[in-house]
Motif scaffolding. Sequence first.
Motif, PDB file in Angstrom:
ATOM      1  N   GLU A  93     -96.509  54.856 -75.802  1.00  0.00           N
ATOM      2  CA  GLU A  93     -95.464  54.734 -74.928  1.00  0.00           C
ATOM      3  C   GLU A  93     -94.667  53.372 -75.243  1.00  0.00           C
ATOM      4  O   GLU A  93     -93.478  53.483 -75.457  1.00  0.00           O
ATOM      5  CB  GLU A  93     -95.620  54.923 -73.572  1.00  0.00           C
ATOM      6  CG  GLU A  93     -94.776  55.876 -72.924  1.00  0.00           C
ATOM      7  CD  GLU A  93     -95.330  56.098 -71.457  1.00  0.00           C
ATOM      8  OE1 GLU A  93     -94.998  55.412 -70.630  1.00  0.00           O
ATOM      9  OE2 GLU A  93     -96.108  57.017 -71.314  1.00  0.00           O
ATOM     10  N   GLU A  94     -95.162  52.196 -75.253  1.00  0.00           N
ATOM     11  CA  GLU A  94     -94.837  50.983 -75.138  1.00  0.00           C
ATOM     12  C   GLU A  94     -94.117  51.053 -76.634  1.00  0.00           C
ATOM     13  O   GLU A  94     -92.804  50.425 -76.903  1.00  0.00           O
ATOM     14  CB  GLU A  94     -95.682  49.772 -75.167  1.00  0.00           C
ATOM     15  CG  GLU A  94     -95.969  49.754 -73.654  1.00  0.00           C
ATOM     16  CD  GLU A  94     -96.959  48.829 -73.426  1.00  0.00           C
ATOM     17  OE1 GLU A  94     -97.489  48.058 -74.453  1.00  0.00           O
ATOM     18  OE2 GLU A  94     -97.450  48.334 -72.316  1.00  0.00           O
ATOM     19  N   ARG A  95     -94.783  51.012 -77.667  1.00  0.00           N
ATOM     20  CA  ARG A  95     -94.248  50.944 -78.994  1.00  0.00           C
ATOM     21  C   ARG A  95     -92.941  51.909 -79.148  1.00  0.00           C
ATOM     22  O   ARG A  95     -92.192  51.702 -79.849  1.00  0.00           O
ATOM     23  CB  ARG A  95     -95.299  51.594 -80.156  1.00  0.00           C
ATOM     24  CG  ARG A  95     -96.136  50.363 -80.336  1.00  0.00           C
ATOM     25  CD  ARG A  95     -97.058  50.811 -81.458  1.00  0.00           C
ATOM     26  NE  ARG A  95     -98.429  50.587 -81.204  1.00  0.00           N
ATOM     27  CZ  ARG A  95     -99.445  51.246 -81.163  1.00  0.00           C
ATOM     28  NH1 ARG A  95     -99.311  52.610 -81.556  1.00  0.00           N
ATOM     29  NH2 ARG A  95    -100.675  51.028 -80.753  1.00  0.00           N
ATOM     30  N   GLU A  96     -92.905  53.161 -78.642  1.00  0.00           N
ATOM     31  CA  GLU A  96     -91.923  54.264 -78.869  1.00  0.00           C
ATOM     32  C   GLU A  96     -90.783  53.698 -77.917  1.00  0.00           C
ATOM     33  O   GLU A  96     -89.517  53.596 -78.505  1.00  0.00           O
ATOM     34  CB  GLU A  96     -92.283  55.574 -78.135  1.00  0.00           C
ATOM     35  CG  GLU A  96     -91.209  56.701 -78.073  1.00  0.00           C
ATOM     36  CD  GLU A  96     -91.699  57.836 -77.541  1.00  0.00           C
ATOM     37  OE1 GLU A  96     -90.773  58.453 -76.859  1.00  0.00           O
ATOM     38  OE2 GLU A  96     -92.981  58.246 -77.590  1.00  0.00           O
ATOM     39  N   GLN A  97     -90.722  53.028 -76.737  1.00  0.00           N
ATOM     40  CA  GLN A  97     -89.609  52.267 -76.206  1.00  0.00           C
ATOM     41  C   GLN A  97     -89.201  51.249 -76.888  1.00  0.00           C
ATOM     42  O   GLN A  97     -87.950  51.006 -76.855  1.00  0.00           O
ATOM     43  CB  GLN A  97     -90.125  52.046 -74.706  1.00  0.00           C
ATOM     44  CG  GLN A  97     -90.460  53.056 -73.736  1.00  0.00           C
ATOM     45  CD  GLN A  97     -91.079  52.665 -72.379  1.00  0.00           C
ATOM     46  OE1 GLN A  97     -91.228  51.451 -72.090  1.00  0.00           O
ATOM     47  NE2 GLN A  97     -91.225  53.700 -71.528  1.00  0.00           N
ATOM     48  N   TYR A  98     -90.171  50.435 -77.452  1.00  0.00           N
ATOM     49  CA  TYR A  98     -89.428  49.156 -78.199  1.00  0.00           C
ATOM     50  C   TYR A  98     -88.742  49.721 -79.387  1.00  0.00           C
ATOM     51  O   TYR A  98     -87.666  49.063 -79.619  1.00  0.00           O
ATOM     52  CB  TYR A  98     -90.818  48.401 -78.857  1.00  0.00           C
ATOM     53  CG  TYR A  98     -90.511  47.200 -79.619  1.00  0.00           C
ATOM     54  CD1 TYR A  98     -89.984  46.197 -79.242  1.00  0.00           C
ATOM     55  CD2 TYR A  98     -90.535  47.529 -81.090  1.00  0.00           C
ATOM     56  CE1 TYR A  98     -89.495  45.239 -79.904  1.00  0.00           C
ATOM     57  CE2 TYR A  98     -90.250  46.219 -81.809  1.00  0.00           C
ATOM     58  CZ  TYR A  98     -89.805  45.300 -81.315  1.00  0.00           C
ATOM     59  OH  TYR A  98     -89.248  44.107 -82.237  1.00  0.00           O
ATOM     60  N   LEU A  99     -89.032  50.681 -80.103  1.00  0.00           N
ATOM     61  CA  LEU A  99     -88.447  51.316 -81.200  1.00  0.00           C
ATOM     62  C   LEU A  99     -86.966  51.659 -81.051  1.00  0.00           C
ATOM     63  O   LEU A  99     -86.214  51.661 -81.690  1.00  0.00           O
ATOM     64  CB  LEU A  99     -89.354  52.278 -81.969  1.00  0.00           C
ATOM     65  CG  LEU A  99     -90.499  51.640 -82.876  1.00  0.00           C
ATOM     66  CD1 LEU A  99     -91.443  52.913 -83.394  1.00  0.00           C
ATOM     67  CD2 LEU A  99     -89.997  50.714 -83.921  1.00  0.00           C
ATOM     68  N   GLU A 100     -87.222  52.760 -79.806  1.00  0.00           N
ATOM     69  CA  GLU A 100     -85.959  53.298 -79.371  1.00  0.00           C
ATOM     70  C   GLU A 100     -84.845  52.020 -78.866  1.00  0.00           C
ATOM     71  O   GLU A 100     -83.629  52.349 -79.085  1.00  0.00           O
ATOM     72  CB  GLU A 100     -86.438  53.966 -78.123  1.00  0.00           C
ATOM     73  CG  GLU A 100     -86.807  55.309 -78.375  1.00  0.00           C
ATOM     74  CD  GLU A 100     -87.256  56.003 -77.067  1.00  0.00           C
ATOM     75  OE1 GLU A 100     -86.850  55.951 -75.939  1.00  0.00           O
ATOM     76  OE2 GLU A 100     -87.775  57.436 -77.395  1.00  0.00           O
ATOM     77  N   LYS A 101     -85.238  50.668 -78.417  1.00  0.00           N
ATOM     78  CA  LYS A 101     -84.236  49.641 -78.233  1.00  0.00           C
ATOM     79  C   LYS A 101     -83.698  49.226 -79.135  1.00  0.00           C
ATOM     80  O   LYS A 101     -82.590  48.701 -79.324  1.00  0.00           O
ATOM     81  CB  LYS A 101     -85.088  48.654 -77.246  1.00  0.00           C
ATOM     82  CG  LYS A 101     -85.440  49.069 -75.845  1.00  0.00           C
ATOM     83  CD  LYS A 101     -85.993  47.954 -75.068  1.00  0.00           C
ATOM     84  CE  LYS A 101     -86.612  48.506 -73.837  1.00  0.00           C
ATOM     85  NZ  LYS A 101     -87.274  47.291 -73.040  1.00  0.00           N
ATOM     86  N   GLY A 102     -84.578  49.090 -80.444  1.00  0.00           N
ATOM     87  CA  GLY A 102     -84.085  48.578 -81.669  1.00  0.00           C
ATOM     88  C   GLY A 102     -82.963  49.275 -82.347  1.00  0.00           C
ATOM     89  O   GLY A 102     -81.890  49.013 -82.789  1.00  0.00           O
TER      90      GLY A 102
END
Length: 102
Positions: A93-102
């Motif tokens: 979930e954290e990785r997904e949120q990080y990628l979505e922000k980028g």
Amino acid sequence: MPEASPARQRLNAVAATLDGFELSRIDLEQRREGDVLGQAQSGARSSLRVLAVIDDEEIIAEAREEAAALVAGDPELTGLPGLRTALDALLDEEREQYLEKG
């Protein structure tokens, strides 16, 4: 600016010390930790009590020590498959949120 206002207290704290740790402690006491469980974003309700970094400092330190000992003894958490699954889900979930922000 009233003498008792949070802004005035912050200004007085900055004027009184150059210790970054002390300033961060004062900031945490005044502003609080924020939404560490992400409830505001997800809308999910939880019965969990959120710890306060300042008030619950000892509990957090003990939990950190316990977690470190647990991982040191079983780095892959094979003895705790439920915890491993929850950790994997959290990290995904954290990785997904990080990628979505980028």
